[in-house]
Structure formats: structure tokens, C-alpha cells
Design a protein around this motif. Structure first.
Motif, PDB file in Angstrom:
ATOM      1  N   ARG A 144      29.358  45.315  47.559  1.00 30.80           N
ATOM      2  CA  ARG A 144      28.074  46.117  47.077  1.00 30.80           C
ATOM      3  C   ARG A 144      28.649  46.898  45.789  1.00 30.80           C
ATOM      4  NH1 ARG A 144      22.196  46.773  48.715  1.00 30.80           N
ATOM      5  NH2 ARG A 144      21.533  47.055  46.818  1.00 30.80           N
ATOM      6  N   GLU A 184      28.173  47.470  41.898  1.00 31.72           N
ATOM      7  CA  GLU A 184      27.477  47.780  41.413  1.00 31.72           C
ATOM      8  C   GLU A 184      28.014  48.974  40.271  1.00 31.72           C
ATOM      9  OE1 GLU A 184      23.454  48.371  44.143  1.00 31.72           O
ATOM     10  OE2 GLU A 184      25.250  49.389  44.379  1.00 31.72           O
ATOM     11  N   PHE A 209      20.638  44.309  41.812  1.00 27.83           N
ATOM     12  CA  PHE A 209      20.494  43.653  42.877  1.00 27.83           C
ATOM     13  C   PHE A 209      20.201  44.084  44.007  1.00 27.83           C
ATOM     14  CE2 PHE A 209      24.980  44.740  40.593  1.00 27.83           C
ATOM     15  CZ  PHE A 209      26.679  44.411  41.326  1.00 27.83           C
TER      16      PHE A 209
END
Length: 401
Positions: A251, A255, A267
Motif C-alpha cells: 500500500r 500510494e 485508497f
């Protein structure tokens, strides 16, 4: 396997790599457990967690044993204390054993043979597919997968595969104890009526296409392909927004990439509320499922049940699942972008109707019956007209100290 038992069975299920933010596997375990209980059997699920717990849920009894975090997986834990697991199994004295981990828990197949307990291994992913996503060459991944699958097929009475795609790697090694049992989708909890225009407006304007990806953000799921597709679509002048529901070890990296390239991606992290997740899936125009090693793809099927067509990896089992209700693409951003544009070119009402109709082929009632058949377990309760199991009674096992 033994002959079909005329009475209720205690079906003990073991699973590793289950976390609070898990998606498809946790859903499958819950729904199958509910179905086993509703069919008149006992269901006991053993999973790893931070601490010991023993509770009863709609899916039956759920026992959590302490298990360490697996580094780099974003929260997955594993059962590593074999002695404790074995002691618990001996105490529970299962009539059937079902294992949803073909690597770290494969030893339980040998225990089951010694205890004369019929055991099945559920293949939730293709071994060679996962190995390739981790960078192994095709030839090496195939040889390694074959060696692993030969041992698995010899260790367990049956191997359950959810699709023909998943079955191929066992057919390749000549395994004769493989059975097919599809997974399912909650056709009531996931429905086009969940579409929420206010929710949609929160993320996208009317002239923008809303894309959604519900996936664990890990290497084997290839979430970066969805980001590549958005970047390609933006470059082509398409107005699109991608909302990502899911968490995982990739993640932060994803990002950062989105920020650096100023891509229209939001997200949400793990969305624990199932109603909220369903509303998001129903409000999107297209769902993305880029995982190349998927052997079924529950998140994609849930999106279709909500009336949202899916673009899926052509390397996965999803082409077999989605049929004409979506599109498949090679594992590249450009190919996914092409497929998104193709689906958006269809009339909205038509694509939603076709997606829902395809999902209706996969009710959980059918899945539960197939899994029970793999266990040689009879359905002891009636079913209603929708095909869902109708609870008749529960058999509660004694507690474990």
C-alpha cells in the motif's frame, strides 16, 4: 474417503494466512461454515490470531490459536505450534478434516491418515501461479509446483479445486483424487439495489467513470496493474477515478506512486463493513481484478452480483467465472485499459443486467452442497426455494480447555 455417514459430522477446518483484513478466504470460510451448520453438521474452524479465543458464531465454533506474524505480509499469521494444533485436533476428534493451506499445514494430512480421519485439502490458489508472481521463472515454478502438488495429492484423501483452472495443475501430475467444488456469492447481501448515487458522487462526477478494486495489496494480487491501467486511461484523455478497498504490504509504495504521478486514485484501506463495501461495488461502473493467480475471485463475483462488470486477468481462473459478464486482459496496464474502455462502451443498464445474471449462477447453497459431497457428508436439513440452507438444529461440541 469413507462411506457417507447417515448422521451429523464434526467437520474441523484449519486455515492459515487469515487476518482481520482478509477478504476472499475469510468470506469463503464463513459462508461454508454457515452452510455446514445449516445442513445439520458441526463446524469447527481453527485459525491463527494474536491470542487464544474460543467462541461460537453463525458459522459454528471458531477457535483462535496464537500465531506469529509473517513478516512482509501485512498482518497474516500462521499456526506454527504443531504440538498444540495436534493436541487440539485429538481433543476435538473430528469426523472430517478440511485444510485451507497447502504449505505450512500440509503435515495435518499425515496426522489425519494416522487418526483415520478423512481429510481434504482446498486449493485456493495455483502453486505455480503464486510462485511466478514472486519472480520465479515459468519452468522452475512449474517443477516446484508439481513436486508440491504430488506430495499434497498423496497426503490427502481428496483435493478440492474451485474451478477447472485450479484443477489443471493436479491433472498435469496425474492426480486421481481431485474433486470440483465452486465457491459462491451472497446474492441477497450483494445486489444491484445497493447502488448509491450519493456515495458515487463522493468519489466521481457524472462525467467520470468510477472504477473499483477490492483486493489485498500484495505481490501475488498485482494491484499495480490497476494503477497502470488508470495511468493509461488518463493519458488517453479518459475521465476515470479508481477507488481501492483493501490493505497490504504494497500500500505505501502504491500510494507514493499515485502521489508522484498525480493519478486519480483513492485508497480506503480495509473496509470491514460489508454493507459499505457492497454499496461501493454496486456504485462503480467497472471493477478491476488484476490478480493472475486467482483460482476463483470472490471479490470479482461480489461486484458482479452488485451489477458491476469486471475486468480480470486472463492468466487467472476468472475468465471461467465471469463468462461474458465482463472482460479479460493480459497482465499489463494497457490491456486492462483497453478492456475498461470496451466495457464502458456498452449501455450501462445492459452491462449491469448481464453481470448480475452471471453471478446468479453461483449461489452459496450450491457451493455448500459441493463441499459436503467432497466430505461424503449428507445434507441433513431442508433447503428453501432460493437454494439457501435452512437451519434445523445445531450440535454444540464440548469446550476445549
Amino acid at each position: 474417503m469413507s462411506v457417507t455417514s447417515p448422521g451429523p459430522l464434526r467437520i474441523v477446518r484449519l486455515a492459515n494466512f487469515v487476518a482481520p483484513a482478509s477478504g476472499g478466504l475469510r468470506t469463503a470460510l464463513r459462508e461454508l461454515g454457515k452452510g455446514f451448520v445449516a445442513a445439520g453438521h458441526e463446524s469447527v474452524l481453527i485459525v491463527p490470531g494474536e491470542r487464544y479465543s474460543d467462541r461460537y458464531e453463525e458459522q459454528g465454533r471458531v477457535i483462535t490459536l496464537p500465531g506469529p506474524l509473517l513478516p512482509g505480509t501485512g498482518g497474516y499469521r500462521v499456526l506454527v505450534d504443531r504440538k498444540r494444533v495436534q493436541t487440539l485436533l485429538e481433543h476435538l476428534a473430528p469426523d472430517r478434516l478440511e485444510v485451507s493451506d497447502r504449505t505450512t499445514l500440509r503435515w495435518t494430512g499425515r496426522w489425519a491418515r494416522r487418526a483415520r480421519v478423512p481429510a481434504v485439502m482446498v486449493s485456493h490458489e495455483t502453486a505455480d501461479g503464486v510462485l511466478r508472481t514472486w519472480g520465479m521463472s515459468e519452468n522452475m515454478s512449474r517443477r516446484t509446483a508439481d513436486a508440491l502438488n504430488i506430495r499434497t495429492a498423496h497426503t490427502y484423501a481428496r483435493v478440492v479445486c474451485t474451478t477447472e483452472f485450479a484443477e489443471r495443475e493436479f491433472v498435469r501430475i496425474g492426480a486421481r483424487n481431485v474433486v470440483r467444488a465452486p465457491l459462491g456469492v451472497d446474492l441477497v447481501g450483494r445486489h444491484p439495489s445497493l447502488r448509491d448515487l450519493e456515495l458515487r458522487a463522493r468519489y466521481a462526477r457524472e462525467d467520470e467513470a468510477l472504477l473499483v478494486m477490492c483486493s489485498r495489496l500484495s505481490v501475488e494480487k498485482r494491484p499495480g496493474t490497476a494503477i497502470d491501467a488508470v495511468e493509461t486511461l488518463v493519458r488517453r484523455g479518459r475521465r476515470v477515478i479508481l477507488v481501492v478497498a483493501g490493505d497490504g504490504p504494497l500500500r505505501e509504495r502504491l500510494e507514493q506512486r499515485v502521489r508522484e504521478r498525480r493519478l486519480p486514485v483513492t485508497f480506503l484501506g480495509h473496509v470491514s463493513d460489508r454493507d459499505s463495501l457492497g454499496a461501493l461495488q454496486a456504485s462503480a461502473d467497472v471493477a478491476l481484478a488484476p490478480g493472475p493467480a486467482e483460482t476463483f475471485g470472490l471479490a470479482a463475483l461480489e461486484a458482479m452480483a452488485c451489477g458491476t462488470p469486471v475486468v480480470a486477468s486472463a492468466s487467472s481462473a476468472l475468465p471461467e467465472v465471469i463468462g461474458a459478464a465482463g472482460a479479460t486482459a493480459a497482465d499489463r496496464g494497457e490491456a486492462f485499459a483497453d478492456a475498461v474502455e470496451m466495457l464502458l462502451g456498452r449501455p450501462g443498464a445492459e452491462r449491469r443486467e448481464v453481470a448480475r445474471a452471471r453471478a446468479e449462477c453461483f449461489g452459496w447453497g450450491t457451493a455448500v452442497e459441493a463441499f459436503l459431497a467432497a466430505h461424503d457428508a449428507p445434507v441433513l436439513s431442508r433447503r428453501d426455494e432460493s437454494g439457501a440452507t435452512a437451519p434445523v438444529r445445531r450440535v454444540v461440541p464440548e469446550g476445549v480447555a
